[in-house]
Design an enzyme around this catalytic site. Structure first.
Site, short mmCIF file in Angstrom:
data_model
loop_
_atom_site.label_atom_id
_atom_site.label_comp_id
_atom_site.label_asym_id
_atom_site.label_seq_id
_atom_site.Cartn_x
_atom_site.Cartn_y
_atom_site.Cartn_z
N CYS A 114 0.85 -1.19 0.00
CA CYS A 114 0.00 0.00 0.00
C CYS A 114 0.88 1.24 0.00
CB CYS A 114 -0.88 0.00 1.25
SG CYS A 114 -2.03 1.39 1.32
N CYS A 121 0.13 0.82 10.60
CA CYS A 121 -0.31 -0.32 9.79
C CYS A 121 0.87 -1.13 9.24
CB CYS A 121 -1.18 0.19 8.65
SG CYS A 121 -1.66 -1.08 7.46
N GLY A 161 -3.79 -2.99 1.09
CA GLY A 161 -4.00 -2.05 -0.01
C GLY A 161 -5.11 -1.04 0.23
N LEU A 215 -11.10 6.37 9.89
CA LEU A 215 -11.03 7.75 10.36
C LEU A 215 -9.88 7.90 11.36
CD1 LEU A 215 -12.49 10.51 10.02
CD2 LEU A 215 -13.73 9.95 12.12
N HIS A 216 -9.97 7.16 12.44
CA HIS A 216 -8.88 7.01 13.42
C HIS A 216 -8.49 8.26 14.20
CE1 HIS A 216 -8.82 3.20 11.54
NE2 HIS A 216 -7.96 3.45 10.59
N ASN A 290 -3.65 -2.91 17.28
CA ASN A 290 -2.83 -4.14 17.30
C ASN A 290 -1.39 -3.74 17.11
OD1 ASN A 290 -4.84 -6.24 17.37
ND2 ASN A 290 -5.38 -5.63 15.28
N CYS A 333 -6.73 -6.95 12.10
CA CYS A 333 -6.67 -5.74 11.29
C CYS A 333 -5.29 -5.10 11.30
CB CYS A 333 -7.62 -4.69 11.84
SG CYS A 333 -9.28 -5.00 11.41
N1 SAH Z 1 -6.61 0.75 3.10
C1 SAH Z 1 -7.95 0.63 3.50
C2 SAH Z 1 -8.35 -0.80 3.57
C3 SAH Z 1 -7.53 -1.64 4.54
S1 SAH Z 1 -8.52 -1.83 5.88
C4 SAH Z 1 -8.16 1.35 4.80
O1 SAH Z 1 -7.19 1.74 5.43
O2 SAH Z 1 -9.31 1.54 5.16
C5 SAH Z 1 -7.47 -2.23 7.16
C6 SAH Z 1 -8.12 -1.76 8.44
O3 SAH Z 1 -7.25 -2.09 9.52
C7 SAH Z 1 -8.25 -0.24 8.45
O4 SAH Z 1 -9.36 0.22 9.16
C8 SAH Z 1 -6.97 0.11 9.15
O5 SAH Z 1 -6.99 1.40 9.54
C9 SAH Z 1 -6.92 -0.94 10.22
N2 SAH Z 1 -5.59 -1.09 10.83
C10 SAH Z 1 -4.41 -0.89 10.23
N3 SAH Z 1 -3.39 -1.11 11.11
C11 SAH Z 1 -3.97 -1.44 12.28
C12 SAH Z 1 -3.45 -1.79 13.56
N4 SAH Z 1 -2.15 -1.83 13.79
N5 SAH Z 1 -4.33 -2.08 14.54
C13 SAH Z 1 -5.67 -2.06 14.29
N6 SAH Z 1 -6.21 -1.77 13.12
C14 SAH Z 1 -5.37 -1.46 12.11
FE1 SF4 Z 2 -2.86 1.36 3.48
FE2 SF4 Z 2 -5.14 1.11 4.85
FE3 SF4 Z 2 -2.77 0.32 5.90
FE4 SF4 Z 2 -3.30 2.89 5.62
S1 SF4 Z 2 -4.43 1.44 6.95
S2 SF4 Z 2 -1.38 1.87 5.07
S3 SF4 Z 2 -4.45 2.90 3.73
S4 SF4 Z 2 -3.79 -0.56 4.14
#
Ligand code: SAH
Ligand code: SF4
Length: 341
Positions: A114, A121, A161, A215-216, A290, A333
């Site tokens: 991504c 992430c 992605g 959103l976060h 996570n 996630c």
């Molecule tokens: N790229 C898109 C689709 C991937 S969804 C997006 O970001 O929405 C992956 C989901 O997992 C998203 O809501 C992302 O924000 C969440 N995520 C990513 N890293 C995470 C982590 N370390 N702990 C919890 N959730 C996480």
């Molecule tokens: Fe990509 Fe979604 Fe991870 Fe952000 S949370 S890096 S947009 S996969």
């Protein structure tokens, strides 16, 4: 000569191919249903197709050109698949088996890696390799159905992605999921970090999926610290796009909000979030962070999480705390890192 991959075809394209090679059109419907509804792994499974034609198909065609490289089964029944594509690159998909008995959800990837680089992430940390083609996206579901012989009922674009950064392929994949796999558009959810221009385009497309937004953060300054996309598409513009999407679909939008200890899980953040979400029909999904290696973010503590939830609920919001699924196999996630060669 390379074999023709039949799962690349829409029904009309398959019809044309079958007629072109001199067969009757009804054969196309048989084959289509074996591939998409009856989980055939090979042409010999297609028992109502005459043997001679099955042999022709085996020699000249393949159902898919992707394969399951590994599968890991979690204690809670979640299965994480590593899917290998014809160029050797891999992406991950997760089957969540026990949401409830009627539903079988699969979380699929739209890209290998991504570009968005969100700080929390694992996918973002590994950088970007390439977009997945529409049929490569859909093949994840096809292979999981073949593997389990179960019918997938719900699809979420929440794997690796950013789906709206691979818009044309994702739109075509949604079409194939809806038409070929016969999964209702209401049961397809697309999660995005907020590529605003494409959110408007998606709302104007023929098949409009349920939207989930990563959103976060409740404001620009916190969001900017953790999500680089905030610099290009900021949170106030995002709100306008979300209002417009929900007016168009008359559906609730899912707001995903990772709770990171001490950063965005305070009472002030909850109150600001309530204000931000004013007038928007939504469900809020709180996701305990996570941990991902080499950053300083912390998991939220349970008390703060429940307090955050309570504050939102007291303001009339619908809130769930997302269960950690498959945490023992890194299928939760944001932990889908894949094996990027
Ligand atoms: N790229 C898109 C689709 C991937 S969804 C997006 O970001 O929405 C992956 C989901 O997992 C998203 O809501 C992302 O924000 C969440 N995520 C990513 N890293 C995470 C982590 N370390 N702990 C919890 N959730 C996480
Ligand atoms: Fe990509 Fe979604 Fe991870 Fe952000 S949370 S890096 S947009 S996969």
């Amino acid at each position: 000569m390379e074999k023709i991959t039949l799962s690349k075809f829409t029904k009309e394209e398959l019809d044309n191919y079958i007629v072109d090679i001199g067969e009757k059109k009804f054969r196309s419907s048989q084959i289509f249903s074996w591939i998409w509804q009856k989980n055939a792994k090979m042409f010999d499974d297609m028992t109502d197709v005459k043997k001679q034609f099955r042999e022709f198909l085996s020699e000249n065609c393949q159902i898919t050109n992707c394969k399951i490289k590994t599968r890991q089964i979690s204690k809670d029944g979640t299965i994480k698949y590593l899917i290998e594509y014809s160029d050797g690159l891999c992406a991950e998909s997760v089957l969540m088996r026990f949401d409830n008995r009627a539903n079988l959800s699969v979380c699929i990837s739209s890209q290998v890696g991504c570009k968005m680089g969100c700080k929390f992430c694992a996918t973002g940390k590994n950088g970007f390799k390439r977009n997945l083609e529409a049929y490569e996206i859909v093949s994840q579901i096809l292979l999981i159905q073949q593997d389990t012989n179960l019918k997938i009922t719900n699809v979420v674009f929440m794997g690796q992605g950013e789906p709206l950064d691979n818009f044309e392929n994702v739109k075509k994949a949604i079409y194939l999921i809806n038409n070929n796999l016969q999964i209702s558009i209401r049961r397809i959810t697309l999660s995005t970090s907020g590529v605003i221009a494409k959110i408007y385009e998606l709302a104007d497309s023929e098949l409009i999926p349920t939207l989930a937004i990563s959103l976060h953060a409740p404001n620009h300054s916190i969001r900017e610290q953790i999500m680089p996309i905030e610099k290009k598409y900021n949170i106030s513009e995002l709100k306008k796009a979300l209002l417009s999407y929900s007016q168009k679909t008359k559906d609730r939008i899912t707001i995903e909000y990772i709770l990171i200890g001490g950063l965005n899980d305070t009472k002030e953040c909850a109150l600001e979030l309530i204000k931000y979400l004013e007038n928007l029909k939504c469900n809020i999904n709180l996701i305990p962070y996570n941990p991902v290696s080499d950053n300083n973010f912390k998991k939220p503590n349970k008390k703060d999480m429940l307090k955050f939830k309570y504050l939102l609920e007291a303001a009339g919001k619908k809130v769930t705390i997302r269960l950690e699924r498959g945490a023992d196999i890194d299928a939760a996630c944001g932990q889908l890192a894949g094996k990027i060669k």
